[in-house]
Design a protein around this motif. Sequence first.
Motif, PDB file in Angstrom:
ATOM      1  N   ARG A  38       7.527 -23.579  26.687  1.00  0.00           N
ATOM      2  CA  ARG A  38       7.991 -24.310  25.507  1.00  0.00           C
ATOM      3  C   ARG A  38       7.646 -23.586  24.206  1.00  0.00           C
ATOM      4  O   ARG A  38       8.478 -23.431  23.332  1.00  0.00           O
ATOM      5  CB  ARG A  38       7.377 -25.706  25.520  1.00  0.00           C
ATOM      6  N   CYS A  39       6.390 -23.113  24.100  1.00  0.00           N
ATOM      7  CA  CYS A  39       5.960 -22.504  22.839  1.00  0.00           C
ATOM      8  C   CYS A  39       5.688 -21.011  22.957  1.00  0.00           C
ATOM      9  O   CYS A  39       5.510 -20.343  21.943  1.00  0.00           O
ATOM     10  CB  CYS A  39       4.735 -23.225  22.294  1.00  0.00           C
ATOM     11  N   GLY A  40       5.629 -20.480  24.177  1.00  0.00           N
ATOM     12  CA  GLY A  40       5.436 -19.054  24.372  1.00  0.00           C
ATOM     13  C   GLY A  40       4.006 -18.569  24.236  1.00  0.00           C
ATOM     14  O   GLY A  40       3.746 -17.369  24.328  1.00  0.00           O
ATOM     15  N   ASP A  46      -7.086 -28.204  28.328  1.00  0.00           N
ATOM     16  CA  ASP A  46      -5.655 -28.300  28.584  1.00  0.00           C
ATOM     17  C   ASP A  46      -4.868 -27.722  27.414  1.00  0.00           C
ATOM     18  O   ASP A  46      -5.256 -27.880  26.259  1.00  0.00           O
ATOM     19  CB  ASP A  46      -5.243 -29.768  28.759  1.00  0.00           C
ATOM     20  N   HIS A  47      -3.755 -27.097  27.728  1.00  0.00           N
ATOM     21  CA  HIS A  47      -2.891 -26.544  26.690  1.00  0.00           C
ATOM     22  C   HIS A  47      -2.049 -27.658  26.074  1.00  0.00           C
ATOM     23  O   HIS A  47      -1.541 -28.524  26.786  1.00  0.00           O
ATOM     24  CB  HIS A  47      -1.964 -25.482  27.302  1.00  0.00           C
ATOM     25  N   THR A  48      -1.949 -27.628  24.779  1.00  0.00           N
ATOM     26  CA  THR A  48      -0.971 -28.461  24.087  1.00  0.00           C
ATOM     27  C   THR A  48      -0.197 -27.546  23.154  1.00  0.00           C
ATOM     28  O   THR A  48      -0.773 -26.663  22.508  1.00  0.00           O
ATOM     29  CB  THR A  48      -1.622 -29.592  23.262  1.00  0.00           C
ATOM     30  N   CYS A  49       1.094 -27.742  23.105  1.00  0.00           N
ATOM     31  CA  CYS A  49       1.935 -26.914  22.254  1.00  0.00           C
ATOM     32  C   CYS A  49       1.657 -27.259  20.794  1.00  0.00           C
ATOM     33  O   CYS A  49       1.401 -28.421  20.460  1.00  0.00           O
ATOM     34  CB  CYS A  49       3.404 -27.154  22.563  1.00  0.00           C
ATOM     35  N   PRO A  50       1.695 -26.249  19.914  1.00  0.00           N
ATOM     36  CA  PRO A  50       1.530 -26.554  18.491  1.00  0.00           C
ATOM     37  C   PRO A  50       2.698 -27.421  18.022  1.00  0.00           C
ATOM     38  O   PRO A  50       3.784 -27.375  18.597  1.00  0.00           O
ATOM     39  CB  PRO A  50       1.535 -25.173  17.829  1.00  0.00           C
TER      40      PRO A  50
END
Length: 106
Positions: free
Chosen positions: A24-26, A93-97
């Motif tokens: 999604r955000c790369g 956990d990763h969250t997109c900016p």
Amino acid sequence: MTNPGIAAKIAASADHAKPGTCPRCGKPVLRARAGRIAALDVVADPQPLDLNGEILARLDGRLTWRLITTALGIQRIAWRSPTVPTSDLVIADHTCPPQPIQEALL
Ligand SMILES: [Zn+2]
């Protein structure tokens, strides 16, 4: 019938951290299936957190994980209990900016 040797190898390597990118955000992420019985697919930011960063991540609703490096140099992602001190690196956990919203630009 599944070969028990192959199944054991797959289970043993499931929590190995595999680098990749978020579709999604790369941004770079680490992926793994943490846990042996109730495993969970983890997509985490690769940057280790200090104590303050871990507290902020948990207040933000993100799970935190132990990033374990084995004697062979293999990285594994394992469940993290926030009440038990760890000597391992801690990642979240990763969250997109946040993405700009079209209406907000007008
Ligand atoms: Zn993302």
